[in-house]
Design a protein around this motif. Structure first.
Motif, PDB file in Angstrom:
ATOM      1  N   TYR A  60     121.298 -13.925  70.374  1.00 15.24           N
ATOM      2  CA  TYR A  60     120.821 -15.037  71.197  1.00 15.24           C
ATOM      3  C   TYR A  60     121.913 -15.479  72.156  1.00 15.24           C
ATOM      4  CZ  TYR A  60     119.812 -19.937  72.282  1.00 15.24           C
ATOM      5  OH  TYR A  60     119.608 -21.125  72.923  1.00 15.24           O
ATOM      6  N   SER A  61     121.522 -15.759  73.407  1.00  6.69           N
ATOM      7  CA  SER A  61     122.462 -16.397  74.333  1.00  6.69           C
ATOM      8  C   SER A  61     121.710 -17.375  75.217  1.00  6.69           C
ATOM      9  CB  SER A  61     123.193 -15.356  75.193  1.00  6.69           C
ATOM     10  OG  SER A  61     122.350 -14.847  76.212  1.00  6.69           O
ATOM     11  N   ASN A  62     122.419 -18.407  75.634  1.00  3.13           N
ATOM     12  CA  ASN A  62     121.845 -19.420  76.513  1.00  3.13           C
ATOM     13  C   ASN A  62     122.865 -19.723  77.606  1.00  3.13           C
ATOM     14  OD1 ASN A  62     120.220 -21.450  77.575  1.00  3.13           O
ATOM     15  ND2 ASN A  62     121.039 -22.996  76.189  1.00  3.13           N
ATOM     16  N   ALA A  63     122.523 -19.388  78.852  1.00  3.87           N
ATOM     17  CA  ALA A  63     123.380 -19.640  80.016  1.00  3.87           C
ATOM     18  C   ALA A  63     124.751 -18.988  79.861  1.00  3.87           C
ATOM     19  CB  ALA A  63     123.499 -21.136  80.296  1.00  3.87           C
ATOM     20  N   VAL A  64     124.758 -17.745  79.414  1.00  2.04           N
ATOM     21  CA  VAL A  64     125.992 -16.980  79.232  1.00  2.04           C
ATOM     22  C   VAL A  64     126.023 -15.761  80.145  1.00  2.04           C
ATOM     23  CG1 VAL A  64     127.296 -15.563  77.587  1.00  2.04           C
ATOM     24  CG2 VAL A  64     126.270 -17.715  76.828  1.00  2.04           C
ATOM     25  N   LEU A  65     124.933 -15.015  80.182  1.00  2.00           N
ATOM     26  CA  LEU A  65     124.945 -13.718  80.858  1.00  2.00           C
ATOM     27  C   LEU A  65     125.285 -13.806  82.337  1.00  2.00           C
ATOM     28  CD1 LEU A  65     121.901 -11.892  79.215  1.00  2.00           C
ATOM     29  CD2 LEU A  65     124.315 -11.869  78.546  1.00  2.00           C
ATOM     30  N   GLU A  66     124.939 -14.905  82.979  1.00  2.00           N
ATOM     31  CA  GLU A  66     125.230 -15.026  84.411  1.00  2.00           C
ATOM     32  C   GLU A  66     126.727 -15.148  84.689  1.00  2.00           C
ATOM     33  OE1 GLU A  66     124.363 -19.334  83.119  1.00  2.00           O
ATOM     34  OE2 GLU A  66     123.586 -17.341  82.641  1.00  2.00           O
ATOM     35  N   HIS A  67     127.523 -15.367  83.650  1.00  2.00           N
ATOM     36  CA  HIS A  67     128.970 -15.477  83.811  1.00  2.00           C
ATOM     37  C   HIS A  67     129.706 -14.204  83.393  1.00  2.00           C
ATOM     38  CE1 HIS A  67     128.664 -19.741  84.690  1.00  2.00           C
ATOM     39  NE2 HIS A  67     127.813 -19.835  83.684  1.00  2.00           N
ATOM     40  N   MET A  68     128.982 -13.210  82.914  1.00  2.00           N
ATOM     41  CA  MET A  68     129.613 -11.977  82.436  1.00  2.00           C
ATOM     42  C   MET A  68     129.787 -10.980  83.573  1.00  2.00           C
ATOM     43  SD  MET A  68     127.873 -11.566  78.681  1.00  2.00           S
ATOM     44  CE  MET A  68     128.909 -10.177  78.252  1.00  2.00           C
ATOM     45  N   THR A  69     130.788 -10.123  83.434  1.00  2.00           N
ATOM     46  CA  THR A  69     131.100  -9.186  84.503  1.00  2.00           C
ATOM     47  C   THR A  69     130.568  -7.774  84.247  1.00  2.00           C
ATOM     48  OG1 THR A  69     133.268  -8.789  83.528  1.00  2.00           O
ATOM     49  CG2 THR A  69     133.130 -10.453  85.249  1.00  2.00           C
ATOM     50  N   ASN A  70     130.837  -7.186  83.117  1.00  2.00           N
ATOM     51  CA  ASN A  70     130.443  -5.802  82.866  1.00  2.00           C
ATOM     52  C   ASN A  70     129.209  -5.768  81.976  1.00  2.00           C
ATOM     53  OD1 ASN A  70     130.234  -3.070  82.381  1.00  2.00           O
ATOM     54  ND2 ASN A  70     132.416  -2.775  82.013  1.00  2.00           N
ATOM     55  N   LEU A  71     128.068  -6.090  82.564  1.00  2.00           N
ATOM     56  CA  LEU A  71     126.844  -6.170  81.773  1.00  2.00           C
ATOM     57  C   LEU A  71     126.379  -4.828  81.220  1.00  2.00           C
ATOM     58  CD1 LEU A  71     124.935  -8.945  83.697  1.00  2.00           C
ATOM     59  CD2 LEU A  71     125.866  -9.062  81.401  1.00  2.00           C
ATOM     60  N   ASP A  85     114.586  -2.207  65.743  1.00  2.00           N
ATOM     61  CA  ASP A  85     113.549  -3.249  65.828  1.00  2.00           C
ATOM     62  C   ASP A  85     114.144  -4.659  65.877  1.00  2.00           C
ATOM     63  OD1 ASP A  85     111.422  -1.431  65.887  1.00  2.00           O
ATOM     64  OD2 ASP A  85     111.399  -1.294  63.704  1.00  2.00           O
ATOM     65  N   GLY A  86     115.470  -4.779  66.054  1.00  2.00           N
ATOM     66  CA  GLY A  86     116.097  -6.085  66.195  1.00  2.00           C
ATOM     67  C   GLY A  86     115.661  -6.755  67.487  1.00  2.00           C
ATOM     68  N   ILE A  87     115.776  -8.074  67.521  1.00  2.00           N
ATOM     69  CA  ILE A  87     115.286  -8.881  68.634  1.00  2.00           C
ATOM     70  C   ILE A  87     116.465  -9.577  69.322  1.00  2.00           C
ATOM     71  CG2 ILE A  87     113.864 -10.898  69.240  1.00  2.00           C
ATOM     72  CD1 ILE A  87     112.145  -8.591  68.383  1.00  2.00           C
ATOM     73  N   MET A  88     116.373  -9.670  70.647  1.00  2.00           N
ATOM     74  CA  MET A  88     117.331 -10.463  71.431  1.00  2.00           C
ATOM     75  C   MET A  88     116.557 -11.491  72.238  1.00  2.00           C
ATOM     76  SD  MET A  88     120.330  -8.001  72.938  1.00  2.00           S
ATOM     77  CE  MET A  88     119.473  -7.638  74.438  1.00  2.00           C
ATOM     78  N   PHE A  89     117.152 -12.657  72.384  1.00  2.00           N
ATOM     79  CA  PHE A  89     116.613 -13.714  73.246  1.00  2.00           C
ATOM     80  C   PHE A  89     117.739 -14.146  74.165  1.00  2.00           C
ATOM     81  CE2 PHE A  89     116.173 -18.134  74.395  1.00  2.00           C
ATOM     82  CZ  PHE A  89     114.854 -18.220  74.818  1.00  2.00           C
ATOM     83  N   HIS A  90     117.486 -14.078  75.476  1.00  2.00           N
ATOM     84  CA  HIS A  90     118.491 -14.506  76.445  1.00  2.00           C
ATOM     85  C   HIS A  90     117.848 -15.449  77.455  1.00  2.00           C
ATOM     86  CE1 HIS A  90     121.481 -11.672  75.030  1.00  2.00           C
ATOM     87  NE2 HIS A  90     120.574 -10.730  75.045  1.00  2.00           N
ATOM     88  N   SER A  91     118.407 -16.626  77.586  1.00  2.00           N
ATOM     89  CA  SER A  91     118.015 -17.577  78.620  1.00  2.00           C
ATOM     90  C   SER A  91     119.121 -17.547  79.674  1.00  2.00           C
ATOM     91  CB  SER A  91     117.869 -18.982  78.025  1.00  2.00           C
ATOM     92  OG  SER A  91     117.447 -19.883  79.017  1.00  2.00           O
ATOM     93  N   ILE A  92     118.736 -17.267  80.922  1.00  2.00           N
ATOM     94  CA  ILE A  92     119.721 -17.048  81.976  1.00  2.00           C
ATOM     95  C   ILE A  92     119.525 -18.078  83.083  1.00  2.00           C
ATOM     96  CG2 ILE A  92     120.688 -15.359  83.579  1.00  2.00           C
ATOM     97  CD1 ILE A  92     119.246 -13.195  81.813  1.00  2.00           C
ATOM     98  N   ASP A  93     120.595 -18.774  83.431  1.00  2.00           N
ATOM     99  CA  ASP A  93     120.586 -19.782  84.494  1.00  2.00           C
ATOM    100  C   ASP A  93     120.965 -19.086  85.803  1.00  2.00           C
ATOM    101  OD1 ASP A  93     120.906 -21.933  86.193  1.00  2.00           O
ATOM    102  OD2 ASP A  93     122.234 -23.048  84.848  1.00  2.00           O
ATOM    103  N   LEU A  94     120.011 -18.928  86.691  1.00  3.46           N
ATOM    104  CA  LEU A  94     120.218 -18.202  87.947  1.00  3.46           C
ATOM    105  C   LEU A  94     120.578 -19.124  89.108  1.00  3.46           C
ATOM    106  CD1 LEU A  94     117.140 -15.829  87.579  1.00  3.46           C
ATOM    107  CD2 LEU A  94     119.530 -15.307  87.054  1.00  3.46           C
ATOM    108  N   ARG A  95     120.779 -20.402  88.822  1.00  8.21           N
ATOM    109  CA  ARG A  95     121.108 -21.363  89.877  1.00  8.21           C
ATOM    110  C   ARG A  95     122.572 -21.269  90.261  1.00  8.21           C
ATOM    111  NH1 ARG A  95     119.605 -26.704  86.892  1.00  8.21           N
ATOM    112  NH2 ARG A  95     120.869 -25.594  85.396  1.00  8.21           N
ATOM    113  N   GLU A  96     122.890 -21.849  91.393  1.00  7.76           N
ATOM    114  CA  GLU A  96     124.285 -21.992  91.797  1.00  7.76           C
ATOM    115  C   GLU A  96     124.884 -23.130  90.983  1.00  7.76           C
ATOM    116  OE1 GLU A  96     127.037 -22.564  95.754  1.00  7.76           O
ATOM    117  OE2 GLU A  96     124.878 -22.735  95.952  1.00  7.76           O
TER     118      GLU A  96
END
Length: 195
Positions: A60-71, A85-96
């Protein structure tokens, strides 16, 4: 308390994926107890870890991926450590939302679309505190799929009103994006590791 609210929202999304909140968190008289045999909170560098494959059944991540460099590396590592069959949930903030770059309204600002990729990386070096990778929904979708994940849901959670006139204002580095990609300011992905 907020954590439990987040989990209630997440697990509503997963229905009918046979995930049970009750096995992770017990609620009694407004008191929450985490089942530490089933749920661990780990803060670590995903690209420098010692976990073996198939270690986790949920990421799980919340507002993290938009700050990562080597995705591509990060998503490959997530794929490796997630059980089949594992699950991932990612919430991504695409705003400036760079902390040192205040904007009048981060929900409607297109200022960071006006700066070239090269200029952006000079101002905000990769990995710096104010770095935002400025990727759009289509970029994340492609990277998740390239890493081998199946997208269960992709929900745009917030948008800003833009018209095709925006292409006259933004840097050509962003002209290849569909208008809907530029309008999206928030997205949630639920993904599954296919076995």
């Amino acid at each position: 308390y907020r954590l439990v609210c987040i989990f209630y929202n997440i697990f509503n999304i997963f229905n009918p994926y046979n995930l049970s909140l009750e096995s992770l968190i017990t609620v009694t008289d407004s008191h929450y107890t985490i089942n530490e045999e089933r749920l661990q909170f780990i803060q670590a560098d995903l690209n420098c870890h010692e976990w073996k494959g198939d270690t986790f059944d949920f990421i799980y991540s919340n507002a993290v991926l938009e700050h990562m460099t080597n995705l591509p590396l990060a998503f490959g590592n997530m794929y490796d450590i997630l059980e089949d069959d594992g699950i991932m949930f990612h919430s991504i903030d695409l705003r400036e939302h760079a902390s040192d770059r205040p904007v009048a309204d981060k929900n409607t600002s297109i200022g960071f679309y006006k700066i070239s990729i090269d200029e952006w990386n000079l101002r905000y070096p990769l990995g710096s505190d104010s770095y935002i990778n400025r990727l759009r929904v289509s970029d994340y979708r492609g990277l998740f799929e390239e890493a081998g994940f199946t997208i269960i849901t992709e929900d745009i959670t917030q948008t800003m009103p833009l018209t095709p006139e925006v292409y006259k204002e933004i840097h050509p580095d962003f002209h290849h994006y569909a208008l809907s990609d530029l309008q999206a300011t928030g997205v949630q992905f639920v993904l599954k590791k296919a076995n």
